[in-house]
Design an enzyme around this catalytic site. Structure first.
Site, PDB file in Angstrom:
ATOM      1  N   TRP A  17       1.427  -0.221  -7.601  1.00  0.00           N
ATOM      2  CA  TRP A  17       2.327  -1.035  -6.776  1.00  0.00           C
ATOM      3  C   TRP A  17       2.862  -2.201  -7.584  1.00  0.00           C
ATOM      4  O   TRP A  17       4.039  -2.563  -7.490  1.00  0.00           O
ATOM      5  CB  TRP A  17       1.639  -1.514  -5.505  1.00  0.00           C
ATOM      6  CG  TRP A  17       1.296  -0.393  -4.576  1.00  0.00           C
ATOM      7  CD1 TRP A  17       0.051  -0.022  -4.154  1.00  0.00           C
ATOM      8  CD2 TRP A  17       2.205   0.530  -3.958  1.00  0.00           C
ATOM      9  NE1 TRP A  17       0.137   1.067  -3.312  1.00  0.00           N
ATOM     10  CE2 TRP A  17       1.438   1.415  -3.176  1.00  0.00           C
ATOM     11  CE3 TRP A  17       3.603   0.685  -3.991  1.00  0.00           C
ATOM     12  CZ2 TRP A  17       2.014   2.446  -2.434  1.00  0.00           C
ATOM     13  CZ3 TRP A  17       4.184   1.716  -3.247  1.00  0.00           C
ATOM     14  CH2 TRP A  17       3.385   2.577  -2.489  1.00  0.00           C
ATOM     15  N   ASP A  26       1.700  -9.928  -3.534  1.00  0.00           N
ATOM     16  CA  ASP A  26       1.724  -8.753  -2.657  1.00  0.00           C
ATOM     17  C   ASP A  26       0.320  -8.603  -2.074  1.00  0.00           C
ATOM     18  O   ASP A  26      -0.618  -8.249  -2.778  1.00  0.00           O
ATOM     19  CB  ASP A  26       2.115  -7.517  -3.484  1.00  0.00           C
ATOM     20  CG  ASP A  26       2.084  -6.229  -2.666  1.00  0.00           C
ATOM     21  OD1 ASP A  26       1.729  -6.274  -1.471  1.00  0.00           O
ATOM     22  OD2 ASP A  26       2.418  -5.164  -3.243  1.00  0.00           O
ATOM     23  N   LYS A  39      -1.231  -1.461   6.534  1.00  0.00           N
ATOM     24  CA  LYS A  39      -2.571  -1.369   5.966  1.00  0.00           C
ATOM     25  C   LYS A  39      -3.589  -2.113   6.834  1.00  0.00           C
ATOM     26  O   LYS A  39      -4.623  -1.583   7.173  1.00  0.00           O
ATOM     27  CB  LYS A  39      -2.604  -1.942   4.544  1.00  0.00           C
ATOM     28  CG  LYS A  39      -1.552  -1.366   3.596  1.00  0.00           C
ATOM     29  CD  LYS A  39      -1.934  -0.006   3.047  1.00  0.00           C
ATOM     30  CE  LYS A  39      -0.783   0.744   2.410  1.00  0.00           C
ATOM     31  NZ  LYS A  39      -0.047   0.042   1.384  1.00  0.00           N
TER      32      LYS A  39
HETATM   33  C1  LIG Z   1       1.145   0.319   0.458  1.00  0.00           C
HETATM   34  C2  LIG Z   1       1.462  -0.737  -0.504  1.00  0.00           C
HETATM   35  C3  LIG Z   1       2.784  -1.044  -0.863  1.00  0.00           C
HETATM   36  C4  LIG Z   1       3.982  -0.262  -0.358  1.00  0.00           C
HETATM   37  O1  LIG Z   1       4.261  -0.619   0.925  1.00  0.00           O
HETATM   38  P1  LIG Z   1       5.550  -0.008   1.690  1.00  0.00           P
HETATM   39  O2  LIG Z   1       5.489  -0.788   2.965  1.00  0.00           O
HETATM   40  O3  LIG Z   1       5.319   1.457   1.855  1.00  0.00           O
HETATM   41  O4  LIG Z   1       6.747  -0.308   0.895  1.00  0.00           O
HETATM   42  C5  LIG Z   1       2.988  -2.080  -1.739  1.00  0.00           C
HETATM   43  N1  LIG Z   1       1.968  -2.781  -2.248  1.00  0.00           N
HETATM   44  C6  LIG Z   1       0.686  -2.524  -1.933  1.00  0.00           C
HETATM   45  C7  LIG Z   1      -0.407  -3.340  -2.534  1.00  0.00           C
HETATM   46  C8  LIG Z   1       0.385  -1.486  -1.056  1.00  0.00           C
HETATM   47  O5  LIG Z   1      -0.875  -1.211  -0.743  1.00  0.00           O
END
Ligand SMILES: *Cc1c(COP(=O)(O)O)cnc(C)c1O
Length: 352
Positions: free
Chosen positions: A102, A169, A193
């Site tokens: 990511w 993030d 998540k």
């Molecule tokens: C799942 C995830 C993403 C991607 O998220 P989307 O909402 O599908 O764009 C980005 N960063 C992390 C750390 C993730 O776990």
């Protein structure tokens, strides 16, 4: 049979949230209308958005100059919005940590708008640890990191103090542990998540870092537009915001972030203790960087795979497969996962 959902995302949410959001689809607040058919400008929905923003403010103890937004496009769109809003048009330069896939995706987007220096990377070691010894000077427009690497099961335990705006993030560990959230200037998290259904992304931003790039930013990508319109610049994903609000209410009712962290640590300890004790299993990552949210591990005895998978299935364990890029297994033990489900997994591991 009770199903124990270890899926990495979309993932488990409190049962109460499923029940209340299902009810709101049929009749929202006793209005005789579904949450799916009311105007986002209606008094009832404006109140939902207000409360959903306020609860994040309170949970994170945010200072006044921070704003809470609910946007569409997932964390993936934030990979692009971050540089659009923070990278200077002339000679823009940002510092990124490459701690997983990511993070690498975030880097890829930022490179489209300026220079990216990767100040720390664990790519060569298959992202099995969190890069730590690096320095970031004030020549950068901002610094970006990923607090929890969902695929590899690593998590930052400490965040570096750097002299530029800090962006993080937090998609897979938002609200899982107590942090000083004001040490960050931009936080984003796809809801699916640990806080709600897929389709909405939480963004927390310090207004003081905005408006400094000299760039013309496309309207939807400009945080300042979303701030000015109180997260109603366009039609927000109404149902997703509502279900997220229900999760936030549930978090508060069950003791807030501090209590959630305690439960999360107990679950992770139980599972890691079994992995360490059991000769058939091993984590992909180094011990000191293990994640409390995503436990990625491998089975060292391939001849036992069929039996292990079968016993998991019989025990009602679902969503345990590792990410397609890594293989093995991954137990995602987000806030809503009860310790009883972790106990079921541990007992299957013990049976090998
Ligand atoms: C799942 C995830 C993403 C991607 O998220 P989307 O909402 O599908 O764009 C980005 N960063 C992390 C750390 C993730 O776990």
């Amino acid at each position: 049979m009770k199903i124990h959902n270890f899926s990495a995302g979309p993932s488990i949410l409190p049962k109460e949230v499923f029940e209340q959001s299902a009810q709101a689809v049929l009749d929202f607040n006793g209005s005789g209308l579904s949450i799916l058919e009311i105007s986002h400008r209606s008094k009832d929905f404006v109140a939902v958005m207000e409360e959903a923003r306020q609860r994040v403010r309170t949970l994170m103890q945010l200072p006044e100059h921070y704003h809470v937004l609910y946007l569409a496009g997932g964390a993936s769109l934030q990979f692009l919005m971050t540089p659009y809003n923070l990278m200077k048009e002339q000679g823009g330069k940002a510092a990124y940590v490459d701690s997983g896939s990511w993070a690498a995706n975030a880097i890829k987007e930022a490179k489209k708008l300026g220079t990216v220096d990767i100040v720390g990377s664990s790519k060569e070691k298959h992202y099995s640890y969190i890069p730590k010894d690096f320095t970031v000077d004030d020549s950068y427009d901002y610094f970006h990191c990923t607090s929890n690497n969902t695929i590899y099961g690593t998590q930052m335990q400490e965040f570096p103090k750097v002299p530029v705006p800090v962006c993080c993030d937090m998609s897979s560990d938002i609200f899982s542990r107590k942090l000083d959230f004001s040490q960050f200037d931009l936080i984003y998290a796809g809801a699916q998540k640990n806080m709600g259904p897929a389709g909405v992304t939480l963004v927390v931003v310090n207004e003081q870092i905005l408006g400094k790039t000299g760039r013309t930013i496309p309207s939807y990508l400009d945080y300042q537009n979303h701030i000015a319109k109180e997260s109603m610049f366009n039609t927000p994903p109404v149902f997703n915001v509502y279900a997220t609000l229900l999760t936030l209410r549930h978090l508060e009712k069950t003791g807030g972030i501090e209590a959630a962290e305690k439960r999360n640590r107990a679950k992770a300890e139980l599972l890691y203790n079994e992995i360490d004790r059991n000769d058939h299993f091993q984590t992909f990552c180094v011990k000191e960087d293990r994640s409390v949210m995503n436990v990625s591990f491998e089975l060292l005895s391939p001849e036992l795979k069929e039996m292990f998978d079968q016993r998991c299935k019989e025990a009602g364990i679902s969503g345990l497969n590792g990410h397609r890029s890594l293989g093995g297994y991954r137990a995602s033990i987000y806030n809503a996962m009860p310790i009883e489900s972790v106990e079921v997994l541990v007992s299957v591991m013990q049976s090998l």
